[in-house]
Design a protein around this motif. Structure first.
Motif, PDB file in Angstrom:
ATOM      1  N   ARG A 198       0.831  -1.218   0.000  1.00  0.00           N
ATOM      2  CA  ARG A 198       0.000   0.000   0.000  1.00  0.00           C
ATOM      3  C   ARG A 198       0.861   1.263   0.000  1.00  0.00           C
ATOM      4  N   THR A 199       1.967   1.219   0.721  1.00  0.00           N
ATOM      5  CA  THR A 199       2.915   2.331   0.736  1.00  0.00           C
ATOM      6  C   THR A 199       4.144   1.937  -0.068  1.00  0.00           C
ATOM      7  N   PRO A 200       4.555   2.731  -1.066  1.00  0.00           N
ATOM      8  CA  PRO A 200       4.157   4.105  -1.381  1.00  0.00           C
ATOM      9  C   PRO A 200       3.065   4.241  -2.436  1.00  0.00           C
ATOM     10  N   LEU A 201       2.349   3.158  -2.777  1.00  0.00           N
ATOM     11  CA  LEU A 201       1.362   3.256  -3.851  1.00  0.00           C
ATOM     12  C   LEU A 201       0.220   4.210  -3.511  1.00  0.00           C
ATOM     13  N   HIS A 202       0.017   4.504  -2.225  1.00  0.00           N
ATOM     14  CA  HIS A 202      -1.052   5.451  -1.894  1.00  0.00           C
ATOM     15  C   HIS A 202      -0.739   6.848  -2.418  1.00  0.00           C
ATOM     16  N   ASP A 203       0.531   7.124  -2.745  1.00  0.00           N
ATOM     17  CA  ASP A 203       0.907   8.437  -3.271  1.00  0.00           C
ATOM     18  C   ASP A 203       0.932   8.480  -4.799  1.00  0.00           C
ATOM     19  N   LEU A 204       0.614   7.383  -5.446  1.00  0.00           N
ATOM     20  CA  LEU A 204       0.604   7.358  -6.906  1.00  0.00           C
ATOM     21  C   LEU A 204      -0.654   8.056  -7.426  1.00  0.00           C
ATOM     22  N   ASP A 205      -0.482   8.933  -8.396  1.00  0.00           N
ATOM     23  CA  ASP A 205      -1.592   9.691  -8.956  1.00  0.00           C
ATOM     24  C   ASP A 205      -2.329   8.857  -9.995  1.00  0.00           C
ATOM     25  N   ARG A 206      -2.867   7.740  -9.535  1.00  0.00           N
ATOM     26  CA  ARG A 206      -3.612   6.817 -10.391  1.00  0.00           C
ATOM     27  C   ARG A 206      -4.673   6.121  -9.544  1.00  0.00           C
ATOM     28  N   ARG A 207      -5.643   5.523 -10.201  1.00  0.00           N
ATOM     29  CA  ARG A 207      -6.503   4.585  -9.492  1.00  0.00           C
ATOM     30  C   ARG A 207      -5.701   3.304  -9.291  1.00  0.00           C
ATOM     31  N   VAL A 208      -5.624   2.818  -8.063  1.00  0.00           N
ATOM     32  CA  VAL A 208      -4.851   1.617  -7.756  1.00  0.00           C
ATOM     33  C   VAL A 208      -5.797   0.548  -7.213  1.00  0.00           C
ATOM     34  N   PRO A 249      12.987  -1.762  10.412  1.00  0.00           N
ATOM     35  CA  PRO A 249      11.828  -1.576  11.300  1.00  0.00           C
ATOM     36  C   PRO A 249      10.514  -1.395  10.533  1.00  0.00           C
ATOM     37  N   ASP A 250      10.541  -0.627   9.446  1.00  0.00           N
ATOM     38  CA  ASP A 250       9.336  -0.441   8.632  1.00  0.00           C
ATOM     39  C   ASP A 250       8.877  -1.773   8.046  1.00  0.00           C
ATOM     40  N   TYR A 251       9.812  -2.549   7.556  1.00  0.00           N
ATOM     41  CA  TYR A 251       9.461  -3.830   6.949  1.00  0.00           C
ATOM     42  C   TYR A 251       8.866  -4.778   7.979  1.00  0.00           C
ATOM     43  N   GLY A 289      16.960  -3.770  -1.899  1.00  0.00           N
ATOM     44  CA  GLY A 289      16.866  -5.214  -2.023  1.00  0.00           C
ATOM     45  C   GLY A 289      15.586  -5.638  -2.705  1.00  0.00           C
ATOM     46  N   HIS A 290      15.120  -6.833  -2.352  1.00  0.00           N
ATOM     47  CA  HIS A 290      13.911  -7.367  -2.975  1.00  0.00           C
ATOM     48  C   HIS A 290      12.721  -6.435  -2.724  1.00  0.00           C
ATOM     49  N   MET A 291      12.617  -5.909  -1.529  1.00  0.00           N
ATOM     50  CA  MET A 291      11.564  -4.945  -1.204  1.00  0.00           C
ATOM     51  C   MET A 291      12.053  -3.540  -1.548  1.00  0.00           C
ATOM     52  N   ALA A 292      12.295  -3.323  -2.819  1.00  0.00           N
ATOM     53  CA  ALA A 292      12.866  -2.045  -3.271  1.00  0.00           C
ATOM     54  C   ALA A 292      11.944  -0.880  -2.962  1.00  0.00           C
ATOM     55  N   HIS A 293      10.639  -1.118  -2.915  1.00  0.00           N
ATOM     56  CA  HIS A 293       9.696  -0.036  -2.620  1.00  0.00           C
ATOM     57  C   HIS A 293       9.782   0.408  -1.167  1.00  0.00           C
TER      58      HIS A 293
END
Length: 275
Positions: free
Chosen positions: A41-51, A177-179, A255-259
């Protein structure tokens, strides 16, 4: 910002989907597969698109306990989801295992896909020596194996494995910690694992995917972390060099979780490709 809903995609199967409003829909397919969508969900919540962020069948808050789990069924579910949401055509992003499902969906219904994003995944099969000589990866894998609790099965085994091998998925210590917080919020399942252990799950990779995607000519973004320990970044670069319609963006210190390691750069590369 997100609207959580359920969509009936076939008799006995409902997909849970998080829907963020906006223009030009982007369907996002999570990995695992016995995870759910929430870690994306993060950072896709900041994408200017319908997700559109669904949980696959057998995952998260979608229908579980089904008699059959195949990748073609997952694709059929996702296409039915687009129908239910009245989305005739979308961009598609697949993450990790979801990247392989996204390729299968694109080859199954190319008229439904405008652009394809293969994130932290691979179009090219992994060679046996893909990670030969990478001592840091060997060290992190060994530490993860030592930390893995024994005698767990199903959802609890998948959760424990994700936590034990967390440092194999994020590269930067600051990202850990975020992961770990995201992992704590995932509704893990074990449906796909049971199908695999029973020998009932066919390979996820379409054998001739690379050649068929080249022939199809759909624009592809290969979005990858330089330090990915699951799918080597070199394969993304090779795939882009062989496909005139593909572009590789490799993020350093990711790494694998590049986002999660590089959220700003990851989202920026995605936004530019989808524009």
């Amino acid at each position: 910002m997100w609207t959580d809903r359920r969509a009936r995609v076939s008799d006995g199967v409902e997909l849970f989907v998080a829907d963020k409003p906006g223009h030009s829909p982007l369907l996002v397919i999570h990995g695992g597969p016995d995870w759910d969508h929430t870690y994306l969900r993060t950072p896709l919540h900041d994408l200017d698109r319908r997700v559109l962020l669904p949980d696959l069948r057998g995952c998260g808050r979608s229908t579980r306990g089904l008699p059959s789990y195949t990748w073609d069924e997952a694709v059929t579910d996702l296409l039915a989801l687009l129908d239910a949401l009245e989305v005739p055509r979308a961009d598609v992003l697949g993450f990790s295992t979801g990247g392989l499902i996204a390729q299968r969906l694109t080859l199954t219904a190319p008229h439904r896909v405008r652009r394809l994003v293969v994130a932290s995944s691979s179009v090219i099969p992994l060679p046996p020596d893909a990670f030969a000589g990478w001592t840091e990866r060997d060290r992190r894998l060994a530490e993860g194996a030592d930390a893995l609790p024994p005698d767990l099965t199903g959802a609890e085994a998948n959760r424990a494995r994700a936590i034990a091998f967390a440092t194999c998925n994020v590269w930067r210590a600051e990202s850990l910690p975020d992961y770990l917080d995201r992992l704590s919020r995932i509704a893990f399942s074990g449906d796909w694992s049971r199908a695999w252990e029973a020998g009932a799950l066919p390979p996820v990779r379409v054998p001739d995917a690379e050649a068929r995607l080249i022939a199809l000519g759909v624009p592809i973004l290969l979005l990858h972390g330089r330090q990915d320990m699951t799918f080597p970044a070199a394969l993304a670069e090779q795939a882009a060099a062989r496909n005139p319609s593909a572009t590789a963006v490799i993020l350093d210190e990711a790494g694998h979780m590049a986002h999660i390691d590089q959220p700003g750069a990851w989202l920026g590369a995605l936004s530019r490709f989808l524009a």
